[in-house]
Design a protein around this motif. Structure first.
Motif, PDB file in Angstrom:
ATOM      1  N   LEU A 121       0.572  -1.136   0.119  1.00 21.99           N
ATOM      2  CA  LEU A 121      -0.022  -0.079   0.369  1.00 21.99           C
ATOM      3  C   LEU A 121       0.270   1.529   0.239  1.00 21.99           C
ATOM      4  CD1 LEU A 121      -2.645  -0.562   2.781  1.00 21.99           C
ATOM      5  CD2 LEU A 121      -2.825  -0.140  -0.095  1.00 21.99           C
ATOM      6  N   GLU A 122       1.670   1.446   0.822  1.00 26.22           N
ATOM      7  CA  GLU A 122       2.829   2.465   1.092  1.00 26.22           C
ATOM      8  C   GLU A 122       3.923   2.164   0.155  1.00 26.22           C
ATOM      9  OE1 GLU A 122       1.596   2.316   5.596  1.00 26.22           O
ATOM     10  OE2 GLU A 122       4.347   1.456   5.074  1.00 26.22           O
ATOM     11  N   MET A 123       4.783   1.639  -0.467  1.00 27.90           N
ATOM     12  CA  MET A 123       5.442   1.733  -1.599  1.00 27.90           C
ATOM     13  C   MET A 123       5.053   1.551  -2.589  1.00 27.90           C
ATOM     14  SD  MET A 123       8.421  -0.048  -0.279  1.00 27.90           S
ATOM     15  CE  MET A 123       9.450   0.373  -1.010  1.00 27.90           C
ATOM     16  N   PHE A 124       3.787   1.163  -2.888  1.00 25.88           N
ATOM     17  CA  PHE A 124       3.313   0.878  -4.445  1.00 25.88           C
ATOM     18  C   PHE A 124       2.250   1.557  -5.311  1.00 25.88           C
ATOM     19  CE2 PHE A 124       6.621  -2.741  -3.327  1.00 25.88           C
ATOM     20  CZ  PHE A 124       7.163  -1.790  -4.367  1.00 25.88           C
ATOM     21  N   LEU A 125       1.155   1.671  -4.265  1.00 25.68           N
ATOM     22  CA  LEU A 125      -0.155   2.428  -4.059  1.00 25.68           C
ATOM     23  C   LEU A 125      -0.335   3.367  -3.795  1.00 25.68           C
ATOM     24  CD1 LEU A 125      -2.273  -1.533  -3.821  1.00 25.68           C
ATOM     25  CD2 LEU A 125      -1.240  -0.373  -5.522  1.00 25.68           C
ATOM     26  N   TRP A 126      -0.392   3.536  -2.950  1.00 25.71           N
ATOM     27  CA  TRP A 126       0.515   5.088  -2.236  1.00 25.71           C
ATOM     28  C   TRP A 126      -0.558   6.616  -2.987  1.00 25.71           C
ATOM     29  CZ3 TRP A 126       0.214   6.370   3.239  1.00 25.71           C
ATOM     30  CH2 TRP A 126       0.248   7.823   3.210  1.00 25.71           C
ATOM     31  N   ARG A 151      -5.397   5.962  -2.089  1.00 25.41           N
ATOM     32  CA  ARG A 151      -5.500   7.077  -1.226  1.00 25.41           C
ATOM     33  C   ARG A 151      -6.779   6.824  -0.694  1.00 25.41           C
ATOM     34  NH1 ARG A 151      -5.258   8.672  -6.838  1.00 25.41           N
ATOM     35  NH2 ARG A 151      -7.597   9.429  -6.848  1.00 25.41           N
ATOM     36  N   LYS A 152      -7.726   5.946  -1.586  1.00 26.45           N
ATOM     37  CA  LYS A 152      -8.264   5.676  -0.426  1.00 26.45           C
ATOM     38  C   LYS A 152      -8.968   5.504   0.793  1.00 26.45           C
ATOM     39  CE  LYS A 152     -13.244   2.766  -0.256  1.00 26.45           C
ATOM     40  NZ  LYS A 152     -14.327   1.859  -0.836  1.00 26.45           N
TER      41      LYS A 152
END
Length: 118
Positions: free
Chosen positions: A22-27, A33-34
């Protein structure tokens, strides 16, 4: 109790790998964001900080997985990394969002309690 402790520890490790993703690739993506309630502008402005945070979550997961891999000899690793997760979760609950206490700290505290009882 050892099996229950190891199951909880594995779940905590998987959870922290999810945080890494989530924090490294989907932030900056809609799902990231959701998850963190960020606007596109906020996500873009903080993506480097989030990636750093994700890396630390990956280290926590790796330490827990290493402890599981070592079996009984890995107990000190499990205790140390679960303790780190509990402290990080409590700090996050105080500084960012109370739900972090339940998502991060509580599962790790449960794993730690089961490990100590075992």
């Amino acid at each position: 109790m050892t099996i229950a402790a190891n199951i909880i520890i594995a779940l905590v490790a998987v959870l922290h790998m999810y945080f890494l993703v989530l924090e490294m690739f989907l932030w900056t993506k809609p799902s990231g964001r959701k998850a963190f309630g960020l606007s596109p502008e906020q996500a873009e402005a903080t993506k480097v900080l989030a990636a750093n945070q994700g890396l630390y979550n990956g280290f926590l997961a790796a330490g827990l997985m290493w402890g599981l891999y070592l079996g009984a000899e890995g107990t000190p690793f499990k205790v140390f990394f679960l303790g780190c997760v509990v402290v990080a979760g409590m700090y996050g609950a105080v500084t960012a969002s109370r739900k972090i206490l339940f998502i991060q700290a509580l599962p790790a505290a449960l794993g730690l309690a089961l490990l100590v009882v075992a």
